[in-house]
Design a protein around this motif. Sequence first.
Motif, PDB file in Angstrom:
ATOM      1  N   THR A 137      30.313  20.041  26.777  1.00 12.51           N
ATOM      2  CA  THR A 137      31.022  21.664  26.770  1.00 12.51           C
ATOM      3  C   THR A 137      30.935  22.151  28.996  1.00 12.51           C
ATOM      4  OG1 THR A 137      30.026  21.520  24.990  1.00 12.51           O
ATOM      5  CG2 THR A 137      30.705  23.933  26.412  1.00 12.51           C
TER       6      THR A 137
ATOM      7  N   SER B  26      20.806  24.082  35.049  1.00 15.37           N
ATOM      8  CA  SER B  26      20.036  22.851  35.561  1.00 15.37           C
ATOM      9  C   SER B  26      21.107  21.918  36.369  1.00 15.37           C
ATOM     10  CB  SER B  26      19.166  22.266  34.745  1.00 15.37           C
ATOM     11  OG  SER B  26      17.853  23.335  34.275  1.00 15.37           O
TER      12      SER B  26
ATOM     13  N   ASP C  52      18.819  14.161  21.451  1.00  9.33           N
ATOM     14  CA  ASP C  52      19.214  13.748  19.539  1.00  9.33           C
ATOM     15  C   ASP C  52      20.627  12.723  20.305  1.00  9.33           C
ATOM     16  OD1 ASP C  52      20.730  15.962  21.525  1.00  9.33           O
ATOM     17  OD2 ASP C  52      20.755  17.427  20.253  1.00  9.33           O
TER      18      ASP C  52
HETATM   19  O1  N01 Z   1      20.471  23.362  29.940  1.00  5.75           O
HETATM   20  P1  N01 Z   1      21.983  24.502  29.268  1.00  5.75           P
HETATM   21  P2  N01 Z   1      19.738  24.641  30.846  1.00  5.75           P
HETATM   22  N1  N01 Z   1      24.758  15.119  24.792  1.00  5.75           N
HETATM   23  O2  N01 Z   1      21.100  23.833  27.147  1.00  5.75           O
HETATM   24  C1  N01 Z   1      24.204  19.856  27.505  1.00  5.75           C
HETATM   25  C2  N01 Z   1      18.269  28.960  32.228  1.00  5.75           C
HETATM   26  N2  N01 Z   1      17.801  28.366  33.703  1.00  5.75           N
HETATM   27  O3  N01 Z   1      18.310  23.549  31.772  1.00  5.75           O
HETATM   28  O4  N01 Z   1      26.659  22.631  26.261  1.00  5.75           O
HETATM   29  C3  N01 Z   1      25.054  15.645  26.172  1.00  5.75           C
HETATM   30  O5  N01 Z   1      22.483  25.610  29.197  1.00  5.75           O
HETATM   31  C4  N01 Z   1      25.249  20.604  27.495  1.00  5.75           C
HETATM   32  O6  N01 Z   1      26.052  20.225  26.393  1.00  5.75           O
HETATM   33  P3  N01 Z   1      26.336  21.682  25.364  1.00  5.75           P
HETATM   34  C5  N01 Z   1      19.169  29.831  31.855  1.00  5.75           C
HETATM   35  O7  N01 Z   1      19.183  30.677  31.177  1.00  5.75           O
HETATM   36  C6  N01 Z   1      17.702  29.110  34.523  1.00  5.75           C
HETATM   37  O8  N01 Z   1      20.878  23.446  32.032  1.00  5.75           O
HETATM   38  O9  N01 Z   1      25.493  21.985  24.276  1.00  5.75           O
HETATM   39  N3  N01 Z   1      25.239  16.490  26.851  1.00  5.75           N
HETATM   40  C7  N01 Z   1      24.633  21.753  28.519  1.00  5.75           C
HETATM   41  O10 N01 Z   1      25.666  21.328  28.861  1.00  5.75           O
HETATM   42  C8  N01 Z   1      20.109  28.490  31.676  1.00  5.75           C
HETATM   43  O11 N01 Z   1      20.865  29.040  30.823  1.00  5.75           O
HETATM   44  C9  N01 Z   1      18.364  28.122  35.666  1.00  5.75           C
HETATM   45  O12 N01 Z   1      27.593  20.821  25.002  1.00  5.75           O
HETATM   46  C10 N01 Z   1      23.916  17.623  25.886  1.00  5.75           C
HETATM   47  C11 N01 Z   1      23.608  20.525  28.752  1.00  5.75           C
HETATM   48  O13 N01 Z   1      23.137  20.302  28.404  1.00  5.75           O
HETATM   49  C12 N01 Z   1      18.945  27.854  30.714  1.00  5.75           C
HETATM   50  O14 N01 Z   1      17.494  27.614  31.221  1.00  5.75           O
HETATM   51  C13 N01 Z   1      18.241  27.668  36.678  1.00  5.75           C
HETATM   52  C14 N01 Z   1      23.286  17.043  24.962  1.00  5.75           C
HETATM   53  C15 N01 Z   1      22.621  21.737  28.661  1.00  5.75           C
HETATM   54  O15 N01 Z   1      22.569  23.254  28.737  1.00  5.75           O
HETATM   55  C16 N01 Z   1      19.256  26.318  30.334  1.00  5.75           C
HETATM   56  O16 N01 Z   1      19.697  25.735  30.840  1.00  5.75           O
HETATM   57  C17 N01 Z   1      18.265  26.459  35.198  1.00  5.75           C
HETATM   58  C18 N01 Z   1      23.548  15.797  24.388  1.00  5.75           C
HETATM   59  N4  N01 Z   1      22.641  15.697  23.300  1.00  5.75           N
HETATM   60  C19 N01 Z   1      18.063  27.037  34.129  1.00  5.75           C
HETATM   61  N5  N01 Z   1      22.609  18.024  24.677  1.00  5.75           N
HETATM   62  C20 N01 Z   1      18.740  29.819  37.236  1.00  5.75           C
HETATM   63  O17 N01 Z   1      17.882  31.026  37.217  1.00  5.75           O
HETATM   64  C21 N01 Z   1      22.691  18.674  25.308  1.00  5.75           C
HETATM   65  N6  N01 Z   1      23.549  18.616  26.013  1.00  5.75           N
HETATM   66  C22 N01 Z   1      19.982  29.199  38.048  1.00  5.75           C
END
Ligand code: N01
Length: 538
Positions: A213, A192, A155
Amino acid sequence: MNSTPTADNGIVDVIGVGAGFSGLYLAHRLTTAGWSFAGFEAGPDVGGTWFWNTYPGARCDVESIYYSYSFDEALQQEWTWSQRFAPQAEILAYINHVADRFDLRKHFTFGTRVVAATWNAAERLWEVGLDNGETRRGRYLISGAGGLSTPKDFDVPGLGNFTGLQVSTSSWNISLDDLADKRVAVIGTGSSGVQAIPLIAQVAEHVTVFQRTPNYVMPARNAELPAAQVESIKSEYPAIREECRHSPGGIPDRPATDRALDVPAEERRRRYERAYQLSGFNGVGAEFADLLVDAEANRTASEFLHDKIREIVRDPATAELLVPKYHPFGAKRSCFGTDYYETFNRPNVSLVSLREEPIETMTANAIVTPKNTYEADALVLAIGFDAFTGPLYGLGLTGASGRKLQDVWQDGVRTYLGIMTADFPNFFMVAGPQSPALASNVVMTIEQAVDWIADLMEHARERGATVVEATAEGQDDWVDVTEKTVAATLYATTESWYRGSNVAGKPSTFMGYVGGVGKYRRMCTEIAKRGYPGVEID
Ligand code: N01
């Protein structure tokens, strides 16, 4: 490959969506009970989230010995996990093994997405539209589409300007080598990003991490699983699974009985240190009973973890940017990483805090903030998901009153037990919003939901009923339970994908029941025993 049964005028008993952990167990459980089942999976094969999320470092942060099916003793005896936290490829291999072992692929059509579903009240069935233009008819429609399967749109303006390599963690389609010797920009530092960044940094010329964050990242402490431990687990598997079923999080817990501030500071610190060495969901967050309900108690754990970051990261300015100061520890999903903070000590890694300098736009080869222009050859998006409602709205559901699910939920999600929703008869969600999925070992939650759904369908079948629907009262009560439960916790203080605030314009609803897997199971069982008072059965 598809073996859609068409005995009843082309009407199948159950149309299932997805061939991940939910869809496969659905197919197994329901066909074993004699229901005909036609499953549709958008991907070319089984696996769901574990099929798509192949980014470097992807692994589960629930221990592998628990993050697996418990429904079949022979299955859990024959499969041996190699590591404490299984990597994506091993989990996908396990899911393939399950599909082969129980011959489940025959129940699915792959490469086919459900894009529309309309309740036909006169005929008491769902008419389901597929992306190949075909329509199928089923008495029941069950979503196993998962909660984290619809990637969030980026976004921020300017993405289309960037002409370098672009990849998302949630649909990774390159090899790590493709990033070798490149200047890589990574946006997003959730689970991730935290897993991928250290590995990208090992091959890239330079990595610029764009963090909005800062989150709490604890060392995963992944390791090979010693054969003796595997053997010991297997010898007690049924009892361990039973413990998981009745635990708060779907894993054996370490029940804390005392409160953080009742313990002298020195002892508290010692205990946090010991818990930090354990890691996992039974680590620091499980040390005291009140960490997720009392902000002052939570502050003691948060500050302990802040100090860890300051100890690890050598540059004090970078360390301060990495310190999570915008939410209490655990109030949004914590991360478990391997060398995450250490990675910021590498000379080829730098951190940009988007709180100080938000992205203004992108050019063909750079990310532009008010302070700087960061050149990059490749862009990795780790920006998360349109959780829970994204996959459900993608099904194009139209309910009994002729309204779309997104219209019925325009002010927020409303479900009965996170499994059903009023106005959508014979529609079930496995691990849906307002279920314990968000805060649990989700495989355990999936099995429980599928079993409950199967029992309700059986209950209806025995009575000659063909329609089941959540009542408005049952649903209101459940929404009330989930809201009161979360309001008593620090989850209520924090914006994140847990309440939809990561997606612009999404109404705020907390997407999970956080009262515990065990308590939820007892409630569901009690409801079944009482003849399903929150469900109209006709
Ligand atoms: O996604 P997230 P994910 N400009 O939403 C940032 C599971 N999972 O794929 O926090 C800049 O957690 C966003 O920033 P903010 C697990 O349940 C599990 O990493 O919104 N930044 C954040 O830092 C997990 O919780 C495993 O300020 C932007 C990031 O992107 C869920 O999936 C592994 C933005 C998104 O983090 C999601 O994890 C992976 C923008 N416009 C996932 N928009 C395991 O089991 C978003 N962000 C280990």
